[in-house]
Design an enzyme around this catalytic site. Structure first.
Site, PDB file in Angstrom:
ATOM      1  N   SER A 135      22.730 126.153  -4.005  1.00  0.00           N
ATOM      2  CA  SER A 135      23.834 127.118  -3.958  1.00  0.00           C
ATOM      3  C   SER A 135      23.564 128.190  -5.000  1.00  0.00           C
ATOM      4  CB  SER A 135      25.146 126.406  -4.313  1.00  0.00           C
ATOM      5  OG  SER A 135      26.181 127.325  -4.567  1.00  0.00           O
ATOM      6  N   TYR A 148      31.040 121.204  -9.681  1.00  0.00           N
ATOM      7  CA  TYR A 148      30.180 121.589  -8.554  1.00  0.00           C
ATOM      8  C   TYR A 148      28.874 122.190  -9.088  1.00  0.00           C
ATOM      9  CZ  TYR A 148      28.984 123.915  -4.083  1.00  0.00           C
ATOM     10  OH  TYR A 148      28.353 124.339  -2.928  1.00  0.00           O
ATOM     11  N   LYS A 152      24.888 121.149  -8.721  1.00  0.00           N
ATOM     12  CA  LYS A 152      23.912 122.047  -8.090  1.00  0.00           C
ATOM     13  C   LYS A 152      22.781 122.406  -9.067  1.00  0.00           C
ATOM     14  CE  LYS A 152      25.732 122.511  -3.901  1.00  0.00           C
ATOM     15  NZ  LYS A 152      25.033 122.024  -2.701  1.00  0.00           N
TER      16      LYS A 152
HETATM   17  P1  NAP Z   1      30.929 122.023   5.489  1.00  0.00           P
HETATM   18  O1  NAP Z   1      31.117 122.938   6.646  1.00  0.00           O
HETATM   19  O2  NAP Z   1      32.116 121.497   4.796  1.00  0.00           O
HETATM   20  O3  NAP Z   1      29.976 120.818   5.967  1.00  0.00           O
HETATM   21  C1  NAP Z   1      29.677 119.774   5.088  1.00  0.00           C
HETATM   22  C2  NAP Z   1      28.855 118.731   5.813  1.00  0.00           C
HETATM   23  O4  NAP Z   1      28.598 117.651   4.900  1.00  0.00           O
HETATM   24  C3  NAP Z   1      29.563 118.173   7.029  1.00  0.00           C
HETATM   25  O5  NAP Z   1      28.636 117.963   8.074  1.00  0.00           O
HETATM   26  C4  NAP Z   1      30.097 116.836   6.528  1.00  0.00           C
HETATM   27  O6  NAP Z   1      30.149 115.902   7.591  1.00  0.00           O
HETATM   28  C5  NAP Z   1      28.990 116.431   5.536  1.00  0.00           C
HETATM   29  N1  NAP Z   1      29.509 115.478   4.564  1.00  0.00           N
HETATM   30  C6  NAP Z   1      30.447 115.677   3.622  1.00  0.00           C
HETATM   31  N2  NAP Z   1      30.717 114.538   2.960  1.00  0.00           N
HETATM   32  C7  NAP Z   1      29.921 113.584   3.526  1.00  0.00           C
HETATM   33  C8  NAP Z   1      29.729 112.201   3.302  1.00  0.00           C
HETATM   34  N3  NAP Z   1      30.439 111.542   2.356  1.00  0.00           N
HETATM   35  N4  NAP Z   1      28.834 111.528   4.051  1.00  0.00           N
HETATM   36  C9  NAP Z   1      28.136 112.165   5.026  1.00  0.00           C
HETATM   37  N5  NAP Z   1      28.260 113.486   5.274  1.00  0.00           N
HETATM   38  C10 NAP Z   1      29.144 114.176   4.541  1.00  0.00           C
HETATM   39  O7  NAP Z   1      30.054 122.744   4.356  1.00  0.00           O
HETATM   40  P2  NAP Z   1      28.831 123.760   4.469  1.00  0.00           P
HETATM   41  O8  NAP Z   1      29.319 125.087   4.053  1.00  0.00           O
HETATM   42  O9  NAP Z   1      28.130 123.618   5.748  1.00  0.00           O
HETATM   43  O10 NAP Z   1      27.949 123.215   3.257  1.00  0.00           O
HETATM   44  C11 NAP Z   1      26.731 122.547   3.442  1.00  0.00           C
HETATM   45  C12 NAP Z   1      25.975 122.566   2.125  1.00  0.00           C
HETATM   46  O11 NAP Z   1      25.762 123.911   1.735  1.00  0.00           O
HETATM   47  C13 NAP Z   1      26.709 121.885   0.966  1.00  0.00           C
HETATM   48  O12 NAP Z   1      25.779 121.195   0.171  1.00  0.00           O
HETATM   49  C14 NAP Z   1      27.290 123.063   0.199  1.00  0.00           C
HETATM   50  O13 NAP Z   1      27.438 122.746  -1.170  1.00  0.00           O
HETATM   51  C15 NAP Z   1      26.201 124.086   0.408  1.00  0.00           C
HETATM   52  N6  NAP Z   1      26.629 125.474   0.246  1.00  0.00           N
HETATM   53  C16 NAP Z   1      27.689 125.965   0.951  1.00  0.00           C
HETATM   54  C17 NAP Z   1      28.057 127.287   0.755  1.00  0.00           C
HETATM   55  C18 NAP Z   1      29.213 127.902   1.474  1.00  0.00           C
HETATM   56  O14 NAP Z   1      29.658 128.988   1.033  1.00  0.00           O
HETATM   57  N7  NAP Z   1      29.707 127.344   2.561  1.00  0.00           N
HETATM   58  C19 NAP Z   1      27.338 128.086  -0.150  1.00  0.00           C
HETATM   59  C20 NAP Z   1      26.268 127.545  -0.824  1.00  0.00           C
HETATM   60  C21 NAP Z   1      25.926 126.246  -0.624  1.00  0.00           C
HETATM   61  P3  NAP Z   1      31.324 114.818   7.830  1.00  0.00           P
HETATM   62  O15 NAP Z   1      32.585 115.386   7.274  1.00  0.00           O
HETATM   63  O16 NAP Z   1      31.315 114.635   9.325  1.00  0.00           O
HETATM   64  O17 NAP Z   1      30.852 113.618   7.099  1.00  0.00           O
END
Ligand code: NAP
Length: 238
Positions: A135, A148, A152
């Site tokens: 991130s 967080y 990261k």
């Molecule tokens: P998201 O839409 O909330 O998706 C998160 C994913 O992680 C879902 O598939 C969820 O699946 C899975 N997950 C969460 N807890 C889990 C658990 N205990 N066991 C198994 N799976 C789990 O978030 P996203 O934006 O796609 O984020 C994905 C990654 O990118 C994360 O690491 C986040 O920190 C990073 N990121 C996001 C952003 C942003 O702005 N969105 C920016 C930078 C980095 P289930 O709920 O079905 O388990």
């Protein structure tokens, strides 16, 4: 060059958001995908090259056994994309000790467990990719992001160390650091990225970066990729 159509890649957090976009991209390229998350009920498509594994990655007591089963069943895995994560933000004192622990389990410890279980297999094979989705919070800390960001930052250390450890075995390790991406990550948060296209990345932009990393010449490693919206705007919800 290991073409995407010959590859078998495990993606965590594949049920929605960035992980779902990566999964769809890999499937479209012909890869076999082992998709891990807790709930795939929203997935409409089930192509034959997709295998879903329902797993709570933060259940660290059970994870080593479950990962052992995955490595025994999927001996041809040659890629690992550690993407699952969860966002919770606030001043440190707003977190209970239990919530701090939960954040570290899902945003850091499970990644280390996953890498511990699966990189020996990639190393033995002599090729493969480990991609960690970090991130912008891996690069600088900010108000309300202590827990967080701590996770990261640590993932960045993990990626840099494994990059050194794995290269002699032909395994490439990369860290991708997106800025704000328009995903369900923000559904339960009191802020979100701005709504215009210049204010947020799309999950597909991160999938583009993943595809570029995987398709690089085998002797080339993208150590770290930072990508951000053109104009960062944080929208606070009422
Ligand atoms: P998201 O839409 O909330 O998706 C998160 C994913 O992680 C879902 O598939 C969820 O699946 C899975 N997950 C969460 N807890 C889990 C658990 N205990 N066991 C198994 N799976 C789990 O978030 P996203 O934006 O796609 O984020 C994905 C990654 O990118 C994360 O690491 C986040 O920190 C990073 N990121 C996001 C952003 C942003 O702005 N969105 C920016 C930078 C980095 P289930 O709920 O079905 O388990």
């Amino acid at each position: 060059m290991h073409r995407l159509e010959t590859r078998k890649i495990l993606v965590t957090g594949a049920s929605r958001g960035i992980g779902a976009a990566i999964t769809r991209r890999l499937l479209a390229a012909g890869s076999h995908v082992v998709a891990v998350a807790r709930d795939f009920s929203d997935w409409a498509e089930h192509p034959p090259q997709l295998e879903t594994i329902t797993l709570d990655l933060s259940d660290l007591d059970r994870l080593p056994d479950q990962l052992g089963e995955i490595t025994r069943t999927h001996t041809e895995l040659d890629g690992l994309i550690l993407n699952a994560g969860h966002g919770r933000f606030g001043s440190l004192e707003e977190f209970s000790y239990h919530q701090i622990r939960e954040m570290v389990e899902i945003n850091l410890l499970q990644h280390i467990y996953m890498a511990r279980a699966l990189t020996p297999h990639l190393k033995k094979q002599g090729h493969g990719d480990l991609i960690i989705i970090g991130s912008e919070a891996a690069l600088s800390g900010g108000r309300k992001g202590a827990v967080y960001s701590a996770c990261k930052f640590a993932l960045r250390g993990l990626a840099q160390s494994l990059r050194e450890e794995c290269s002699q075995s032909g395994v490439r390790v990369s860290l991708i650091n997106p800025g704000m991406v328009d995903t369900p990550f923000y559904d339960e948060l009191d802020f979100a990225p701005g709504e215009t296209p210049e204010n947020h990345l799309r999950p597909e932009d991160v999938a583009d970066a993943v595809e570029m990393v995987l398709q690089a010449h085998p002797g080339t490693v993208f150590d770290e990729i930072n990508l951000n919206p053109l104009k960062k705007v944080i929208r606070f919800k009422k």
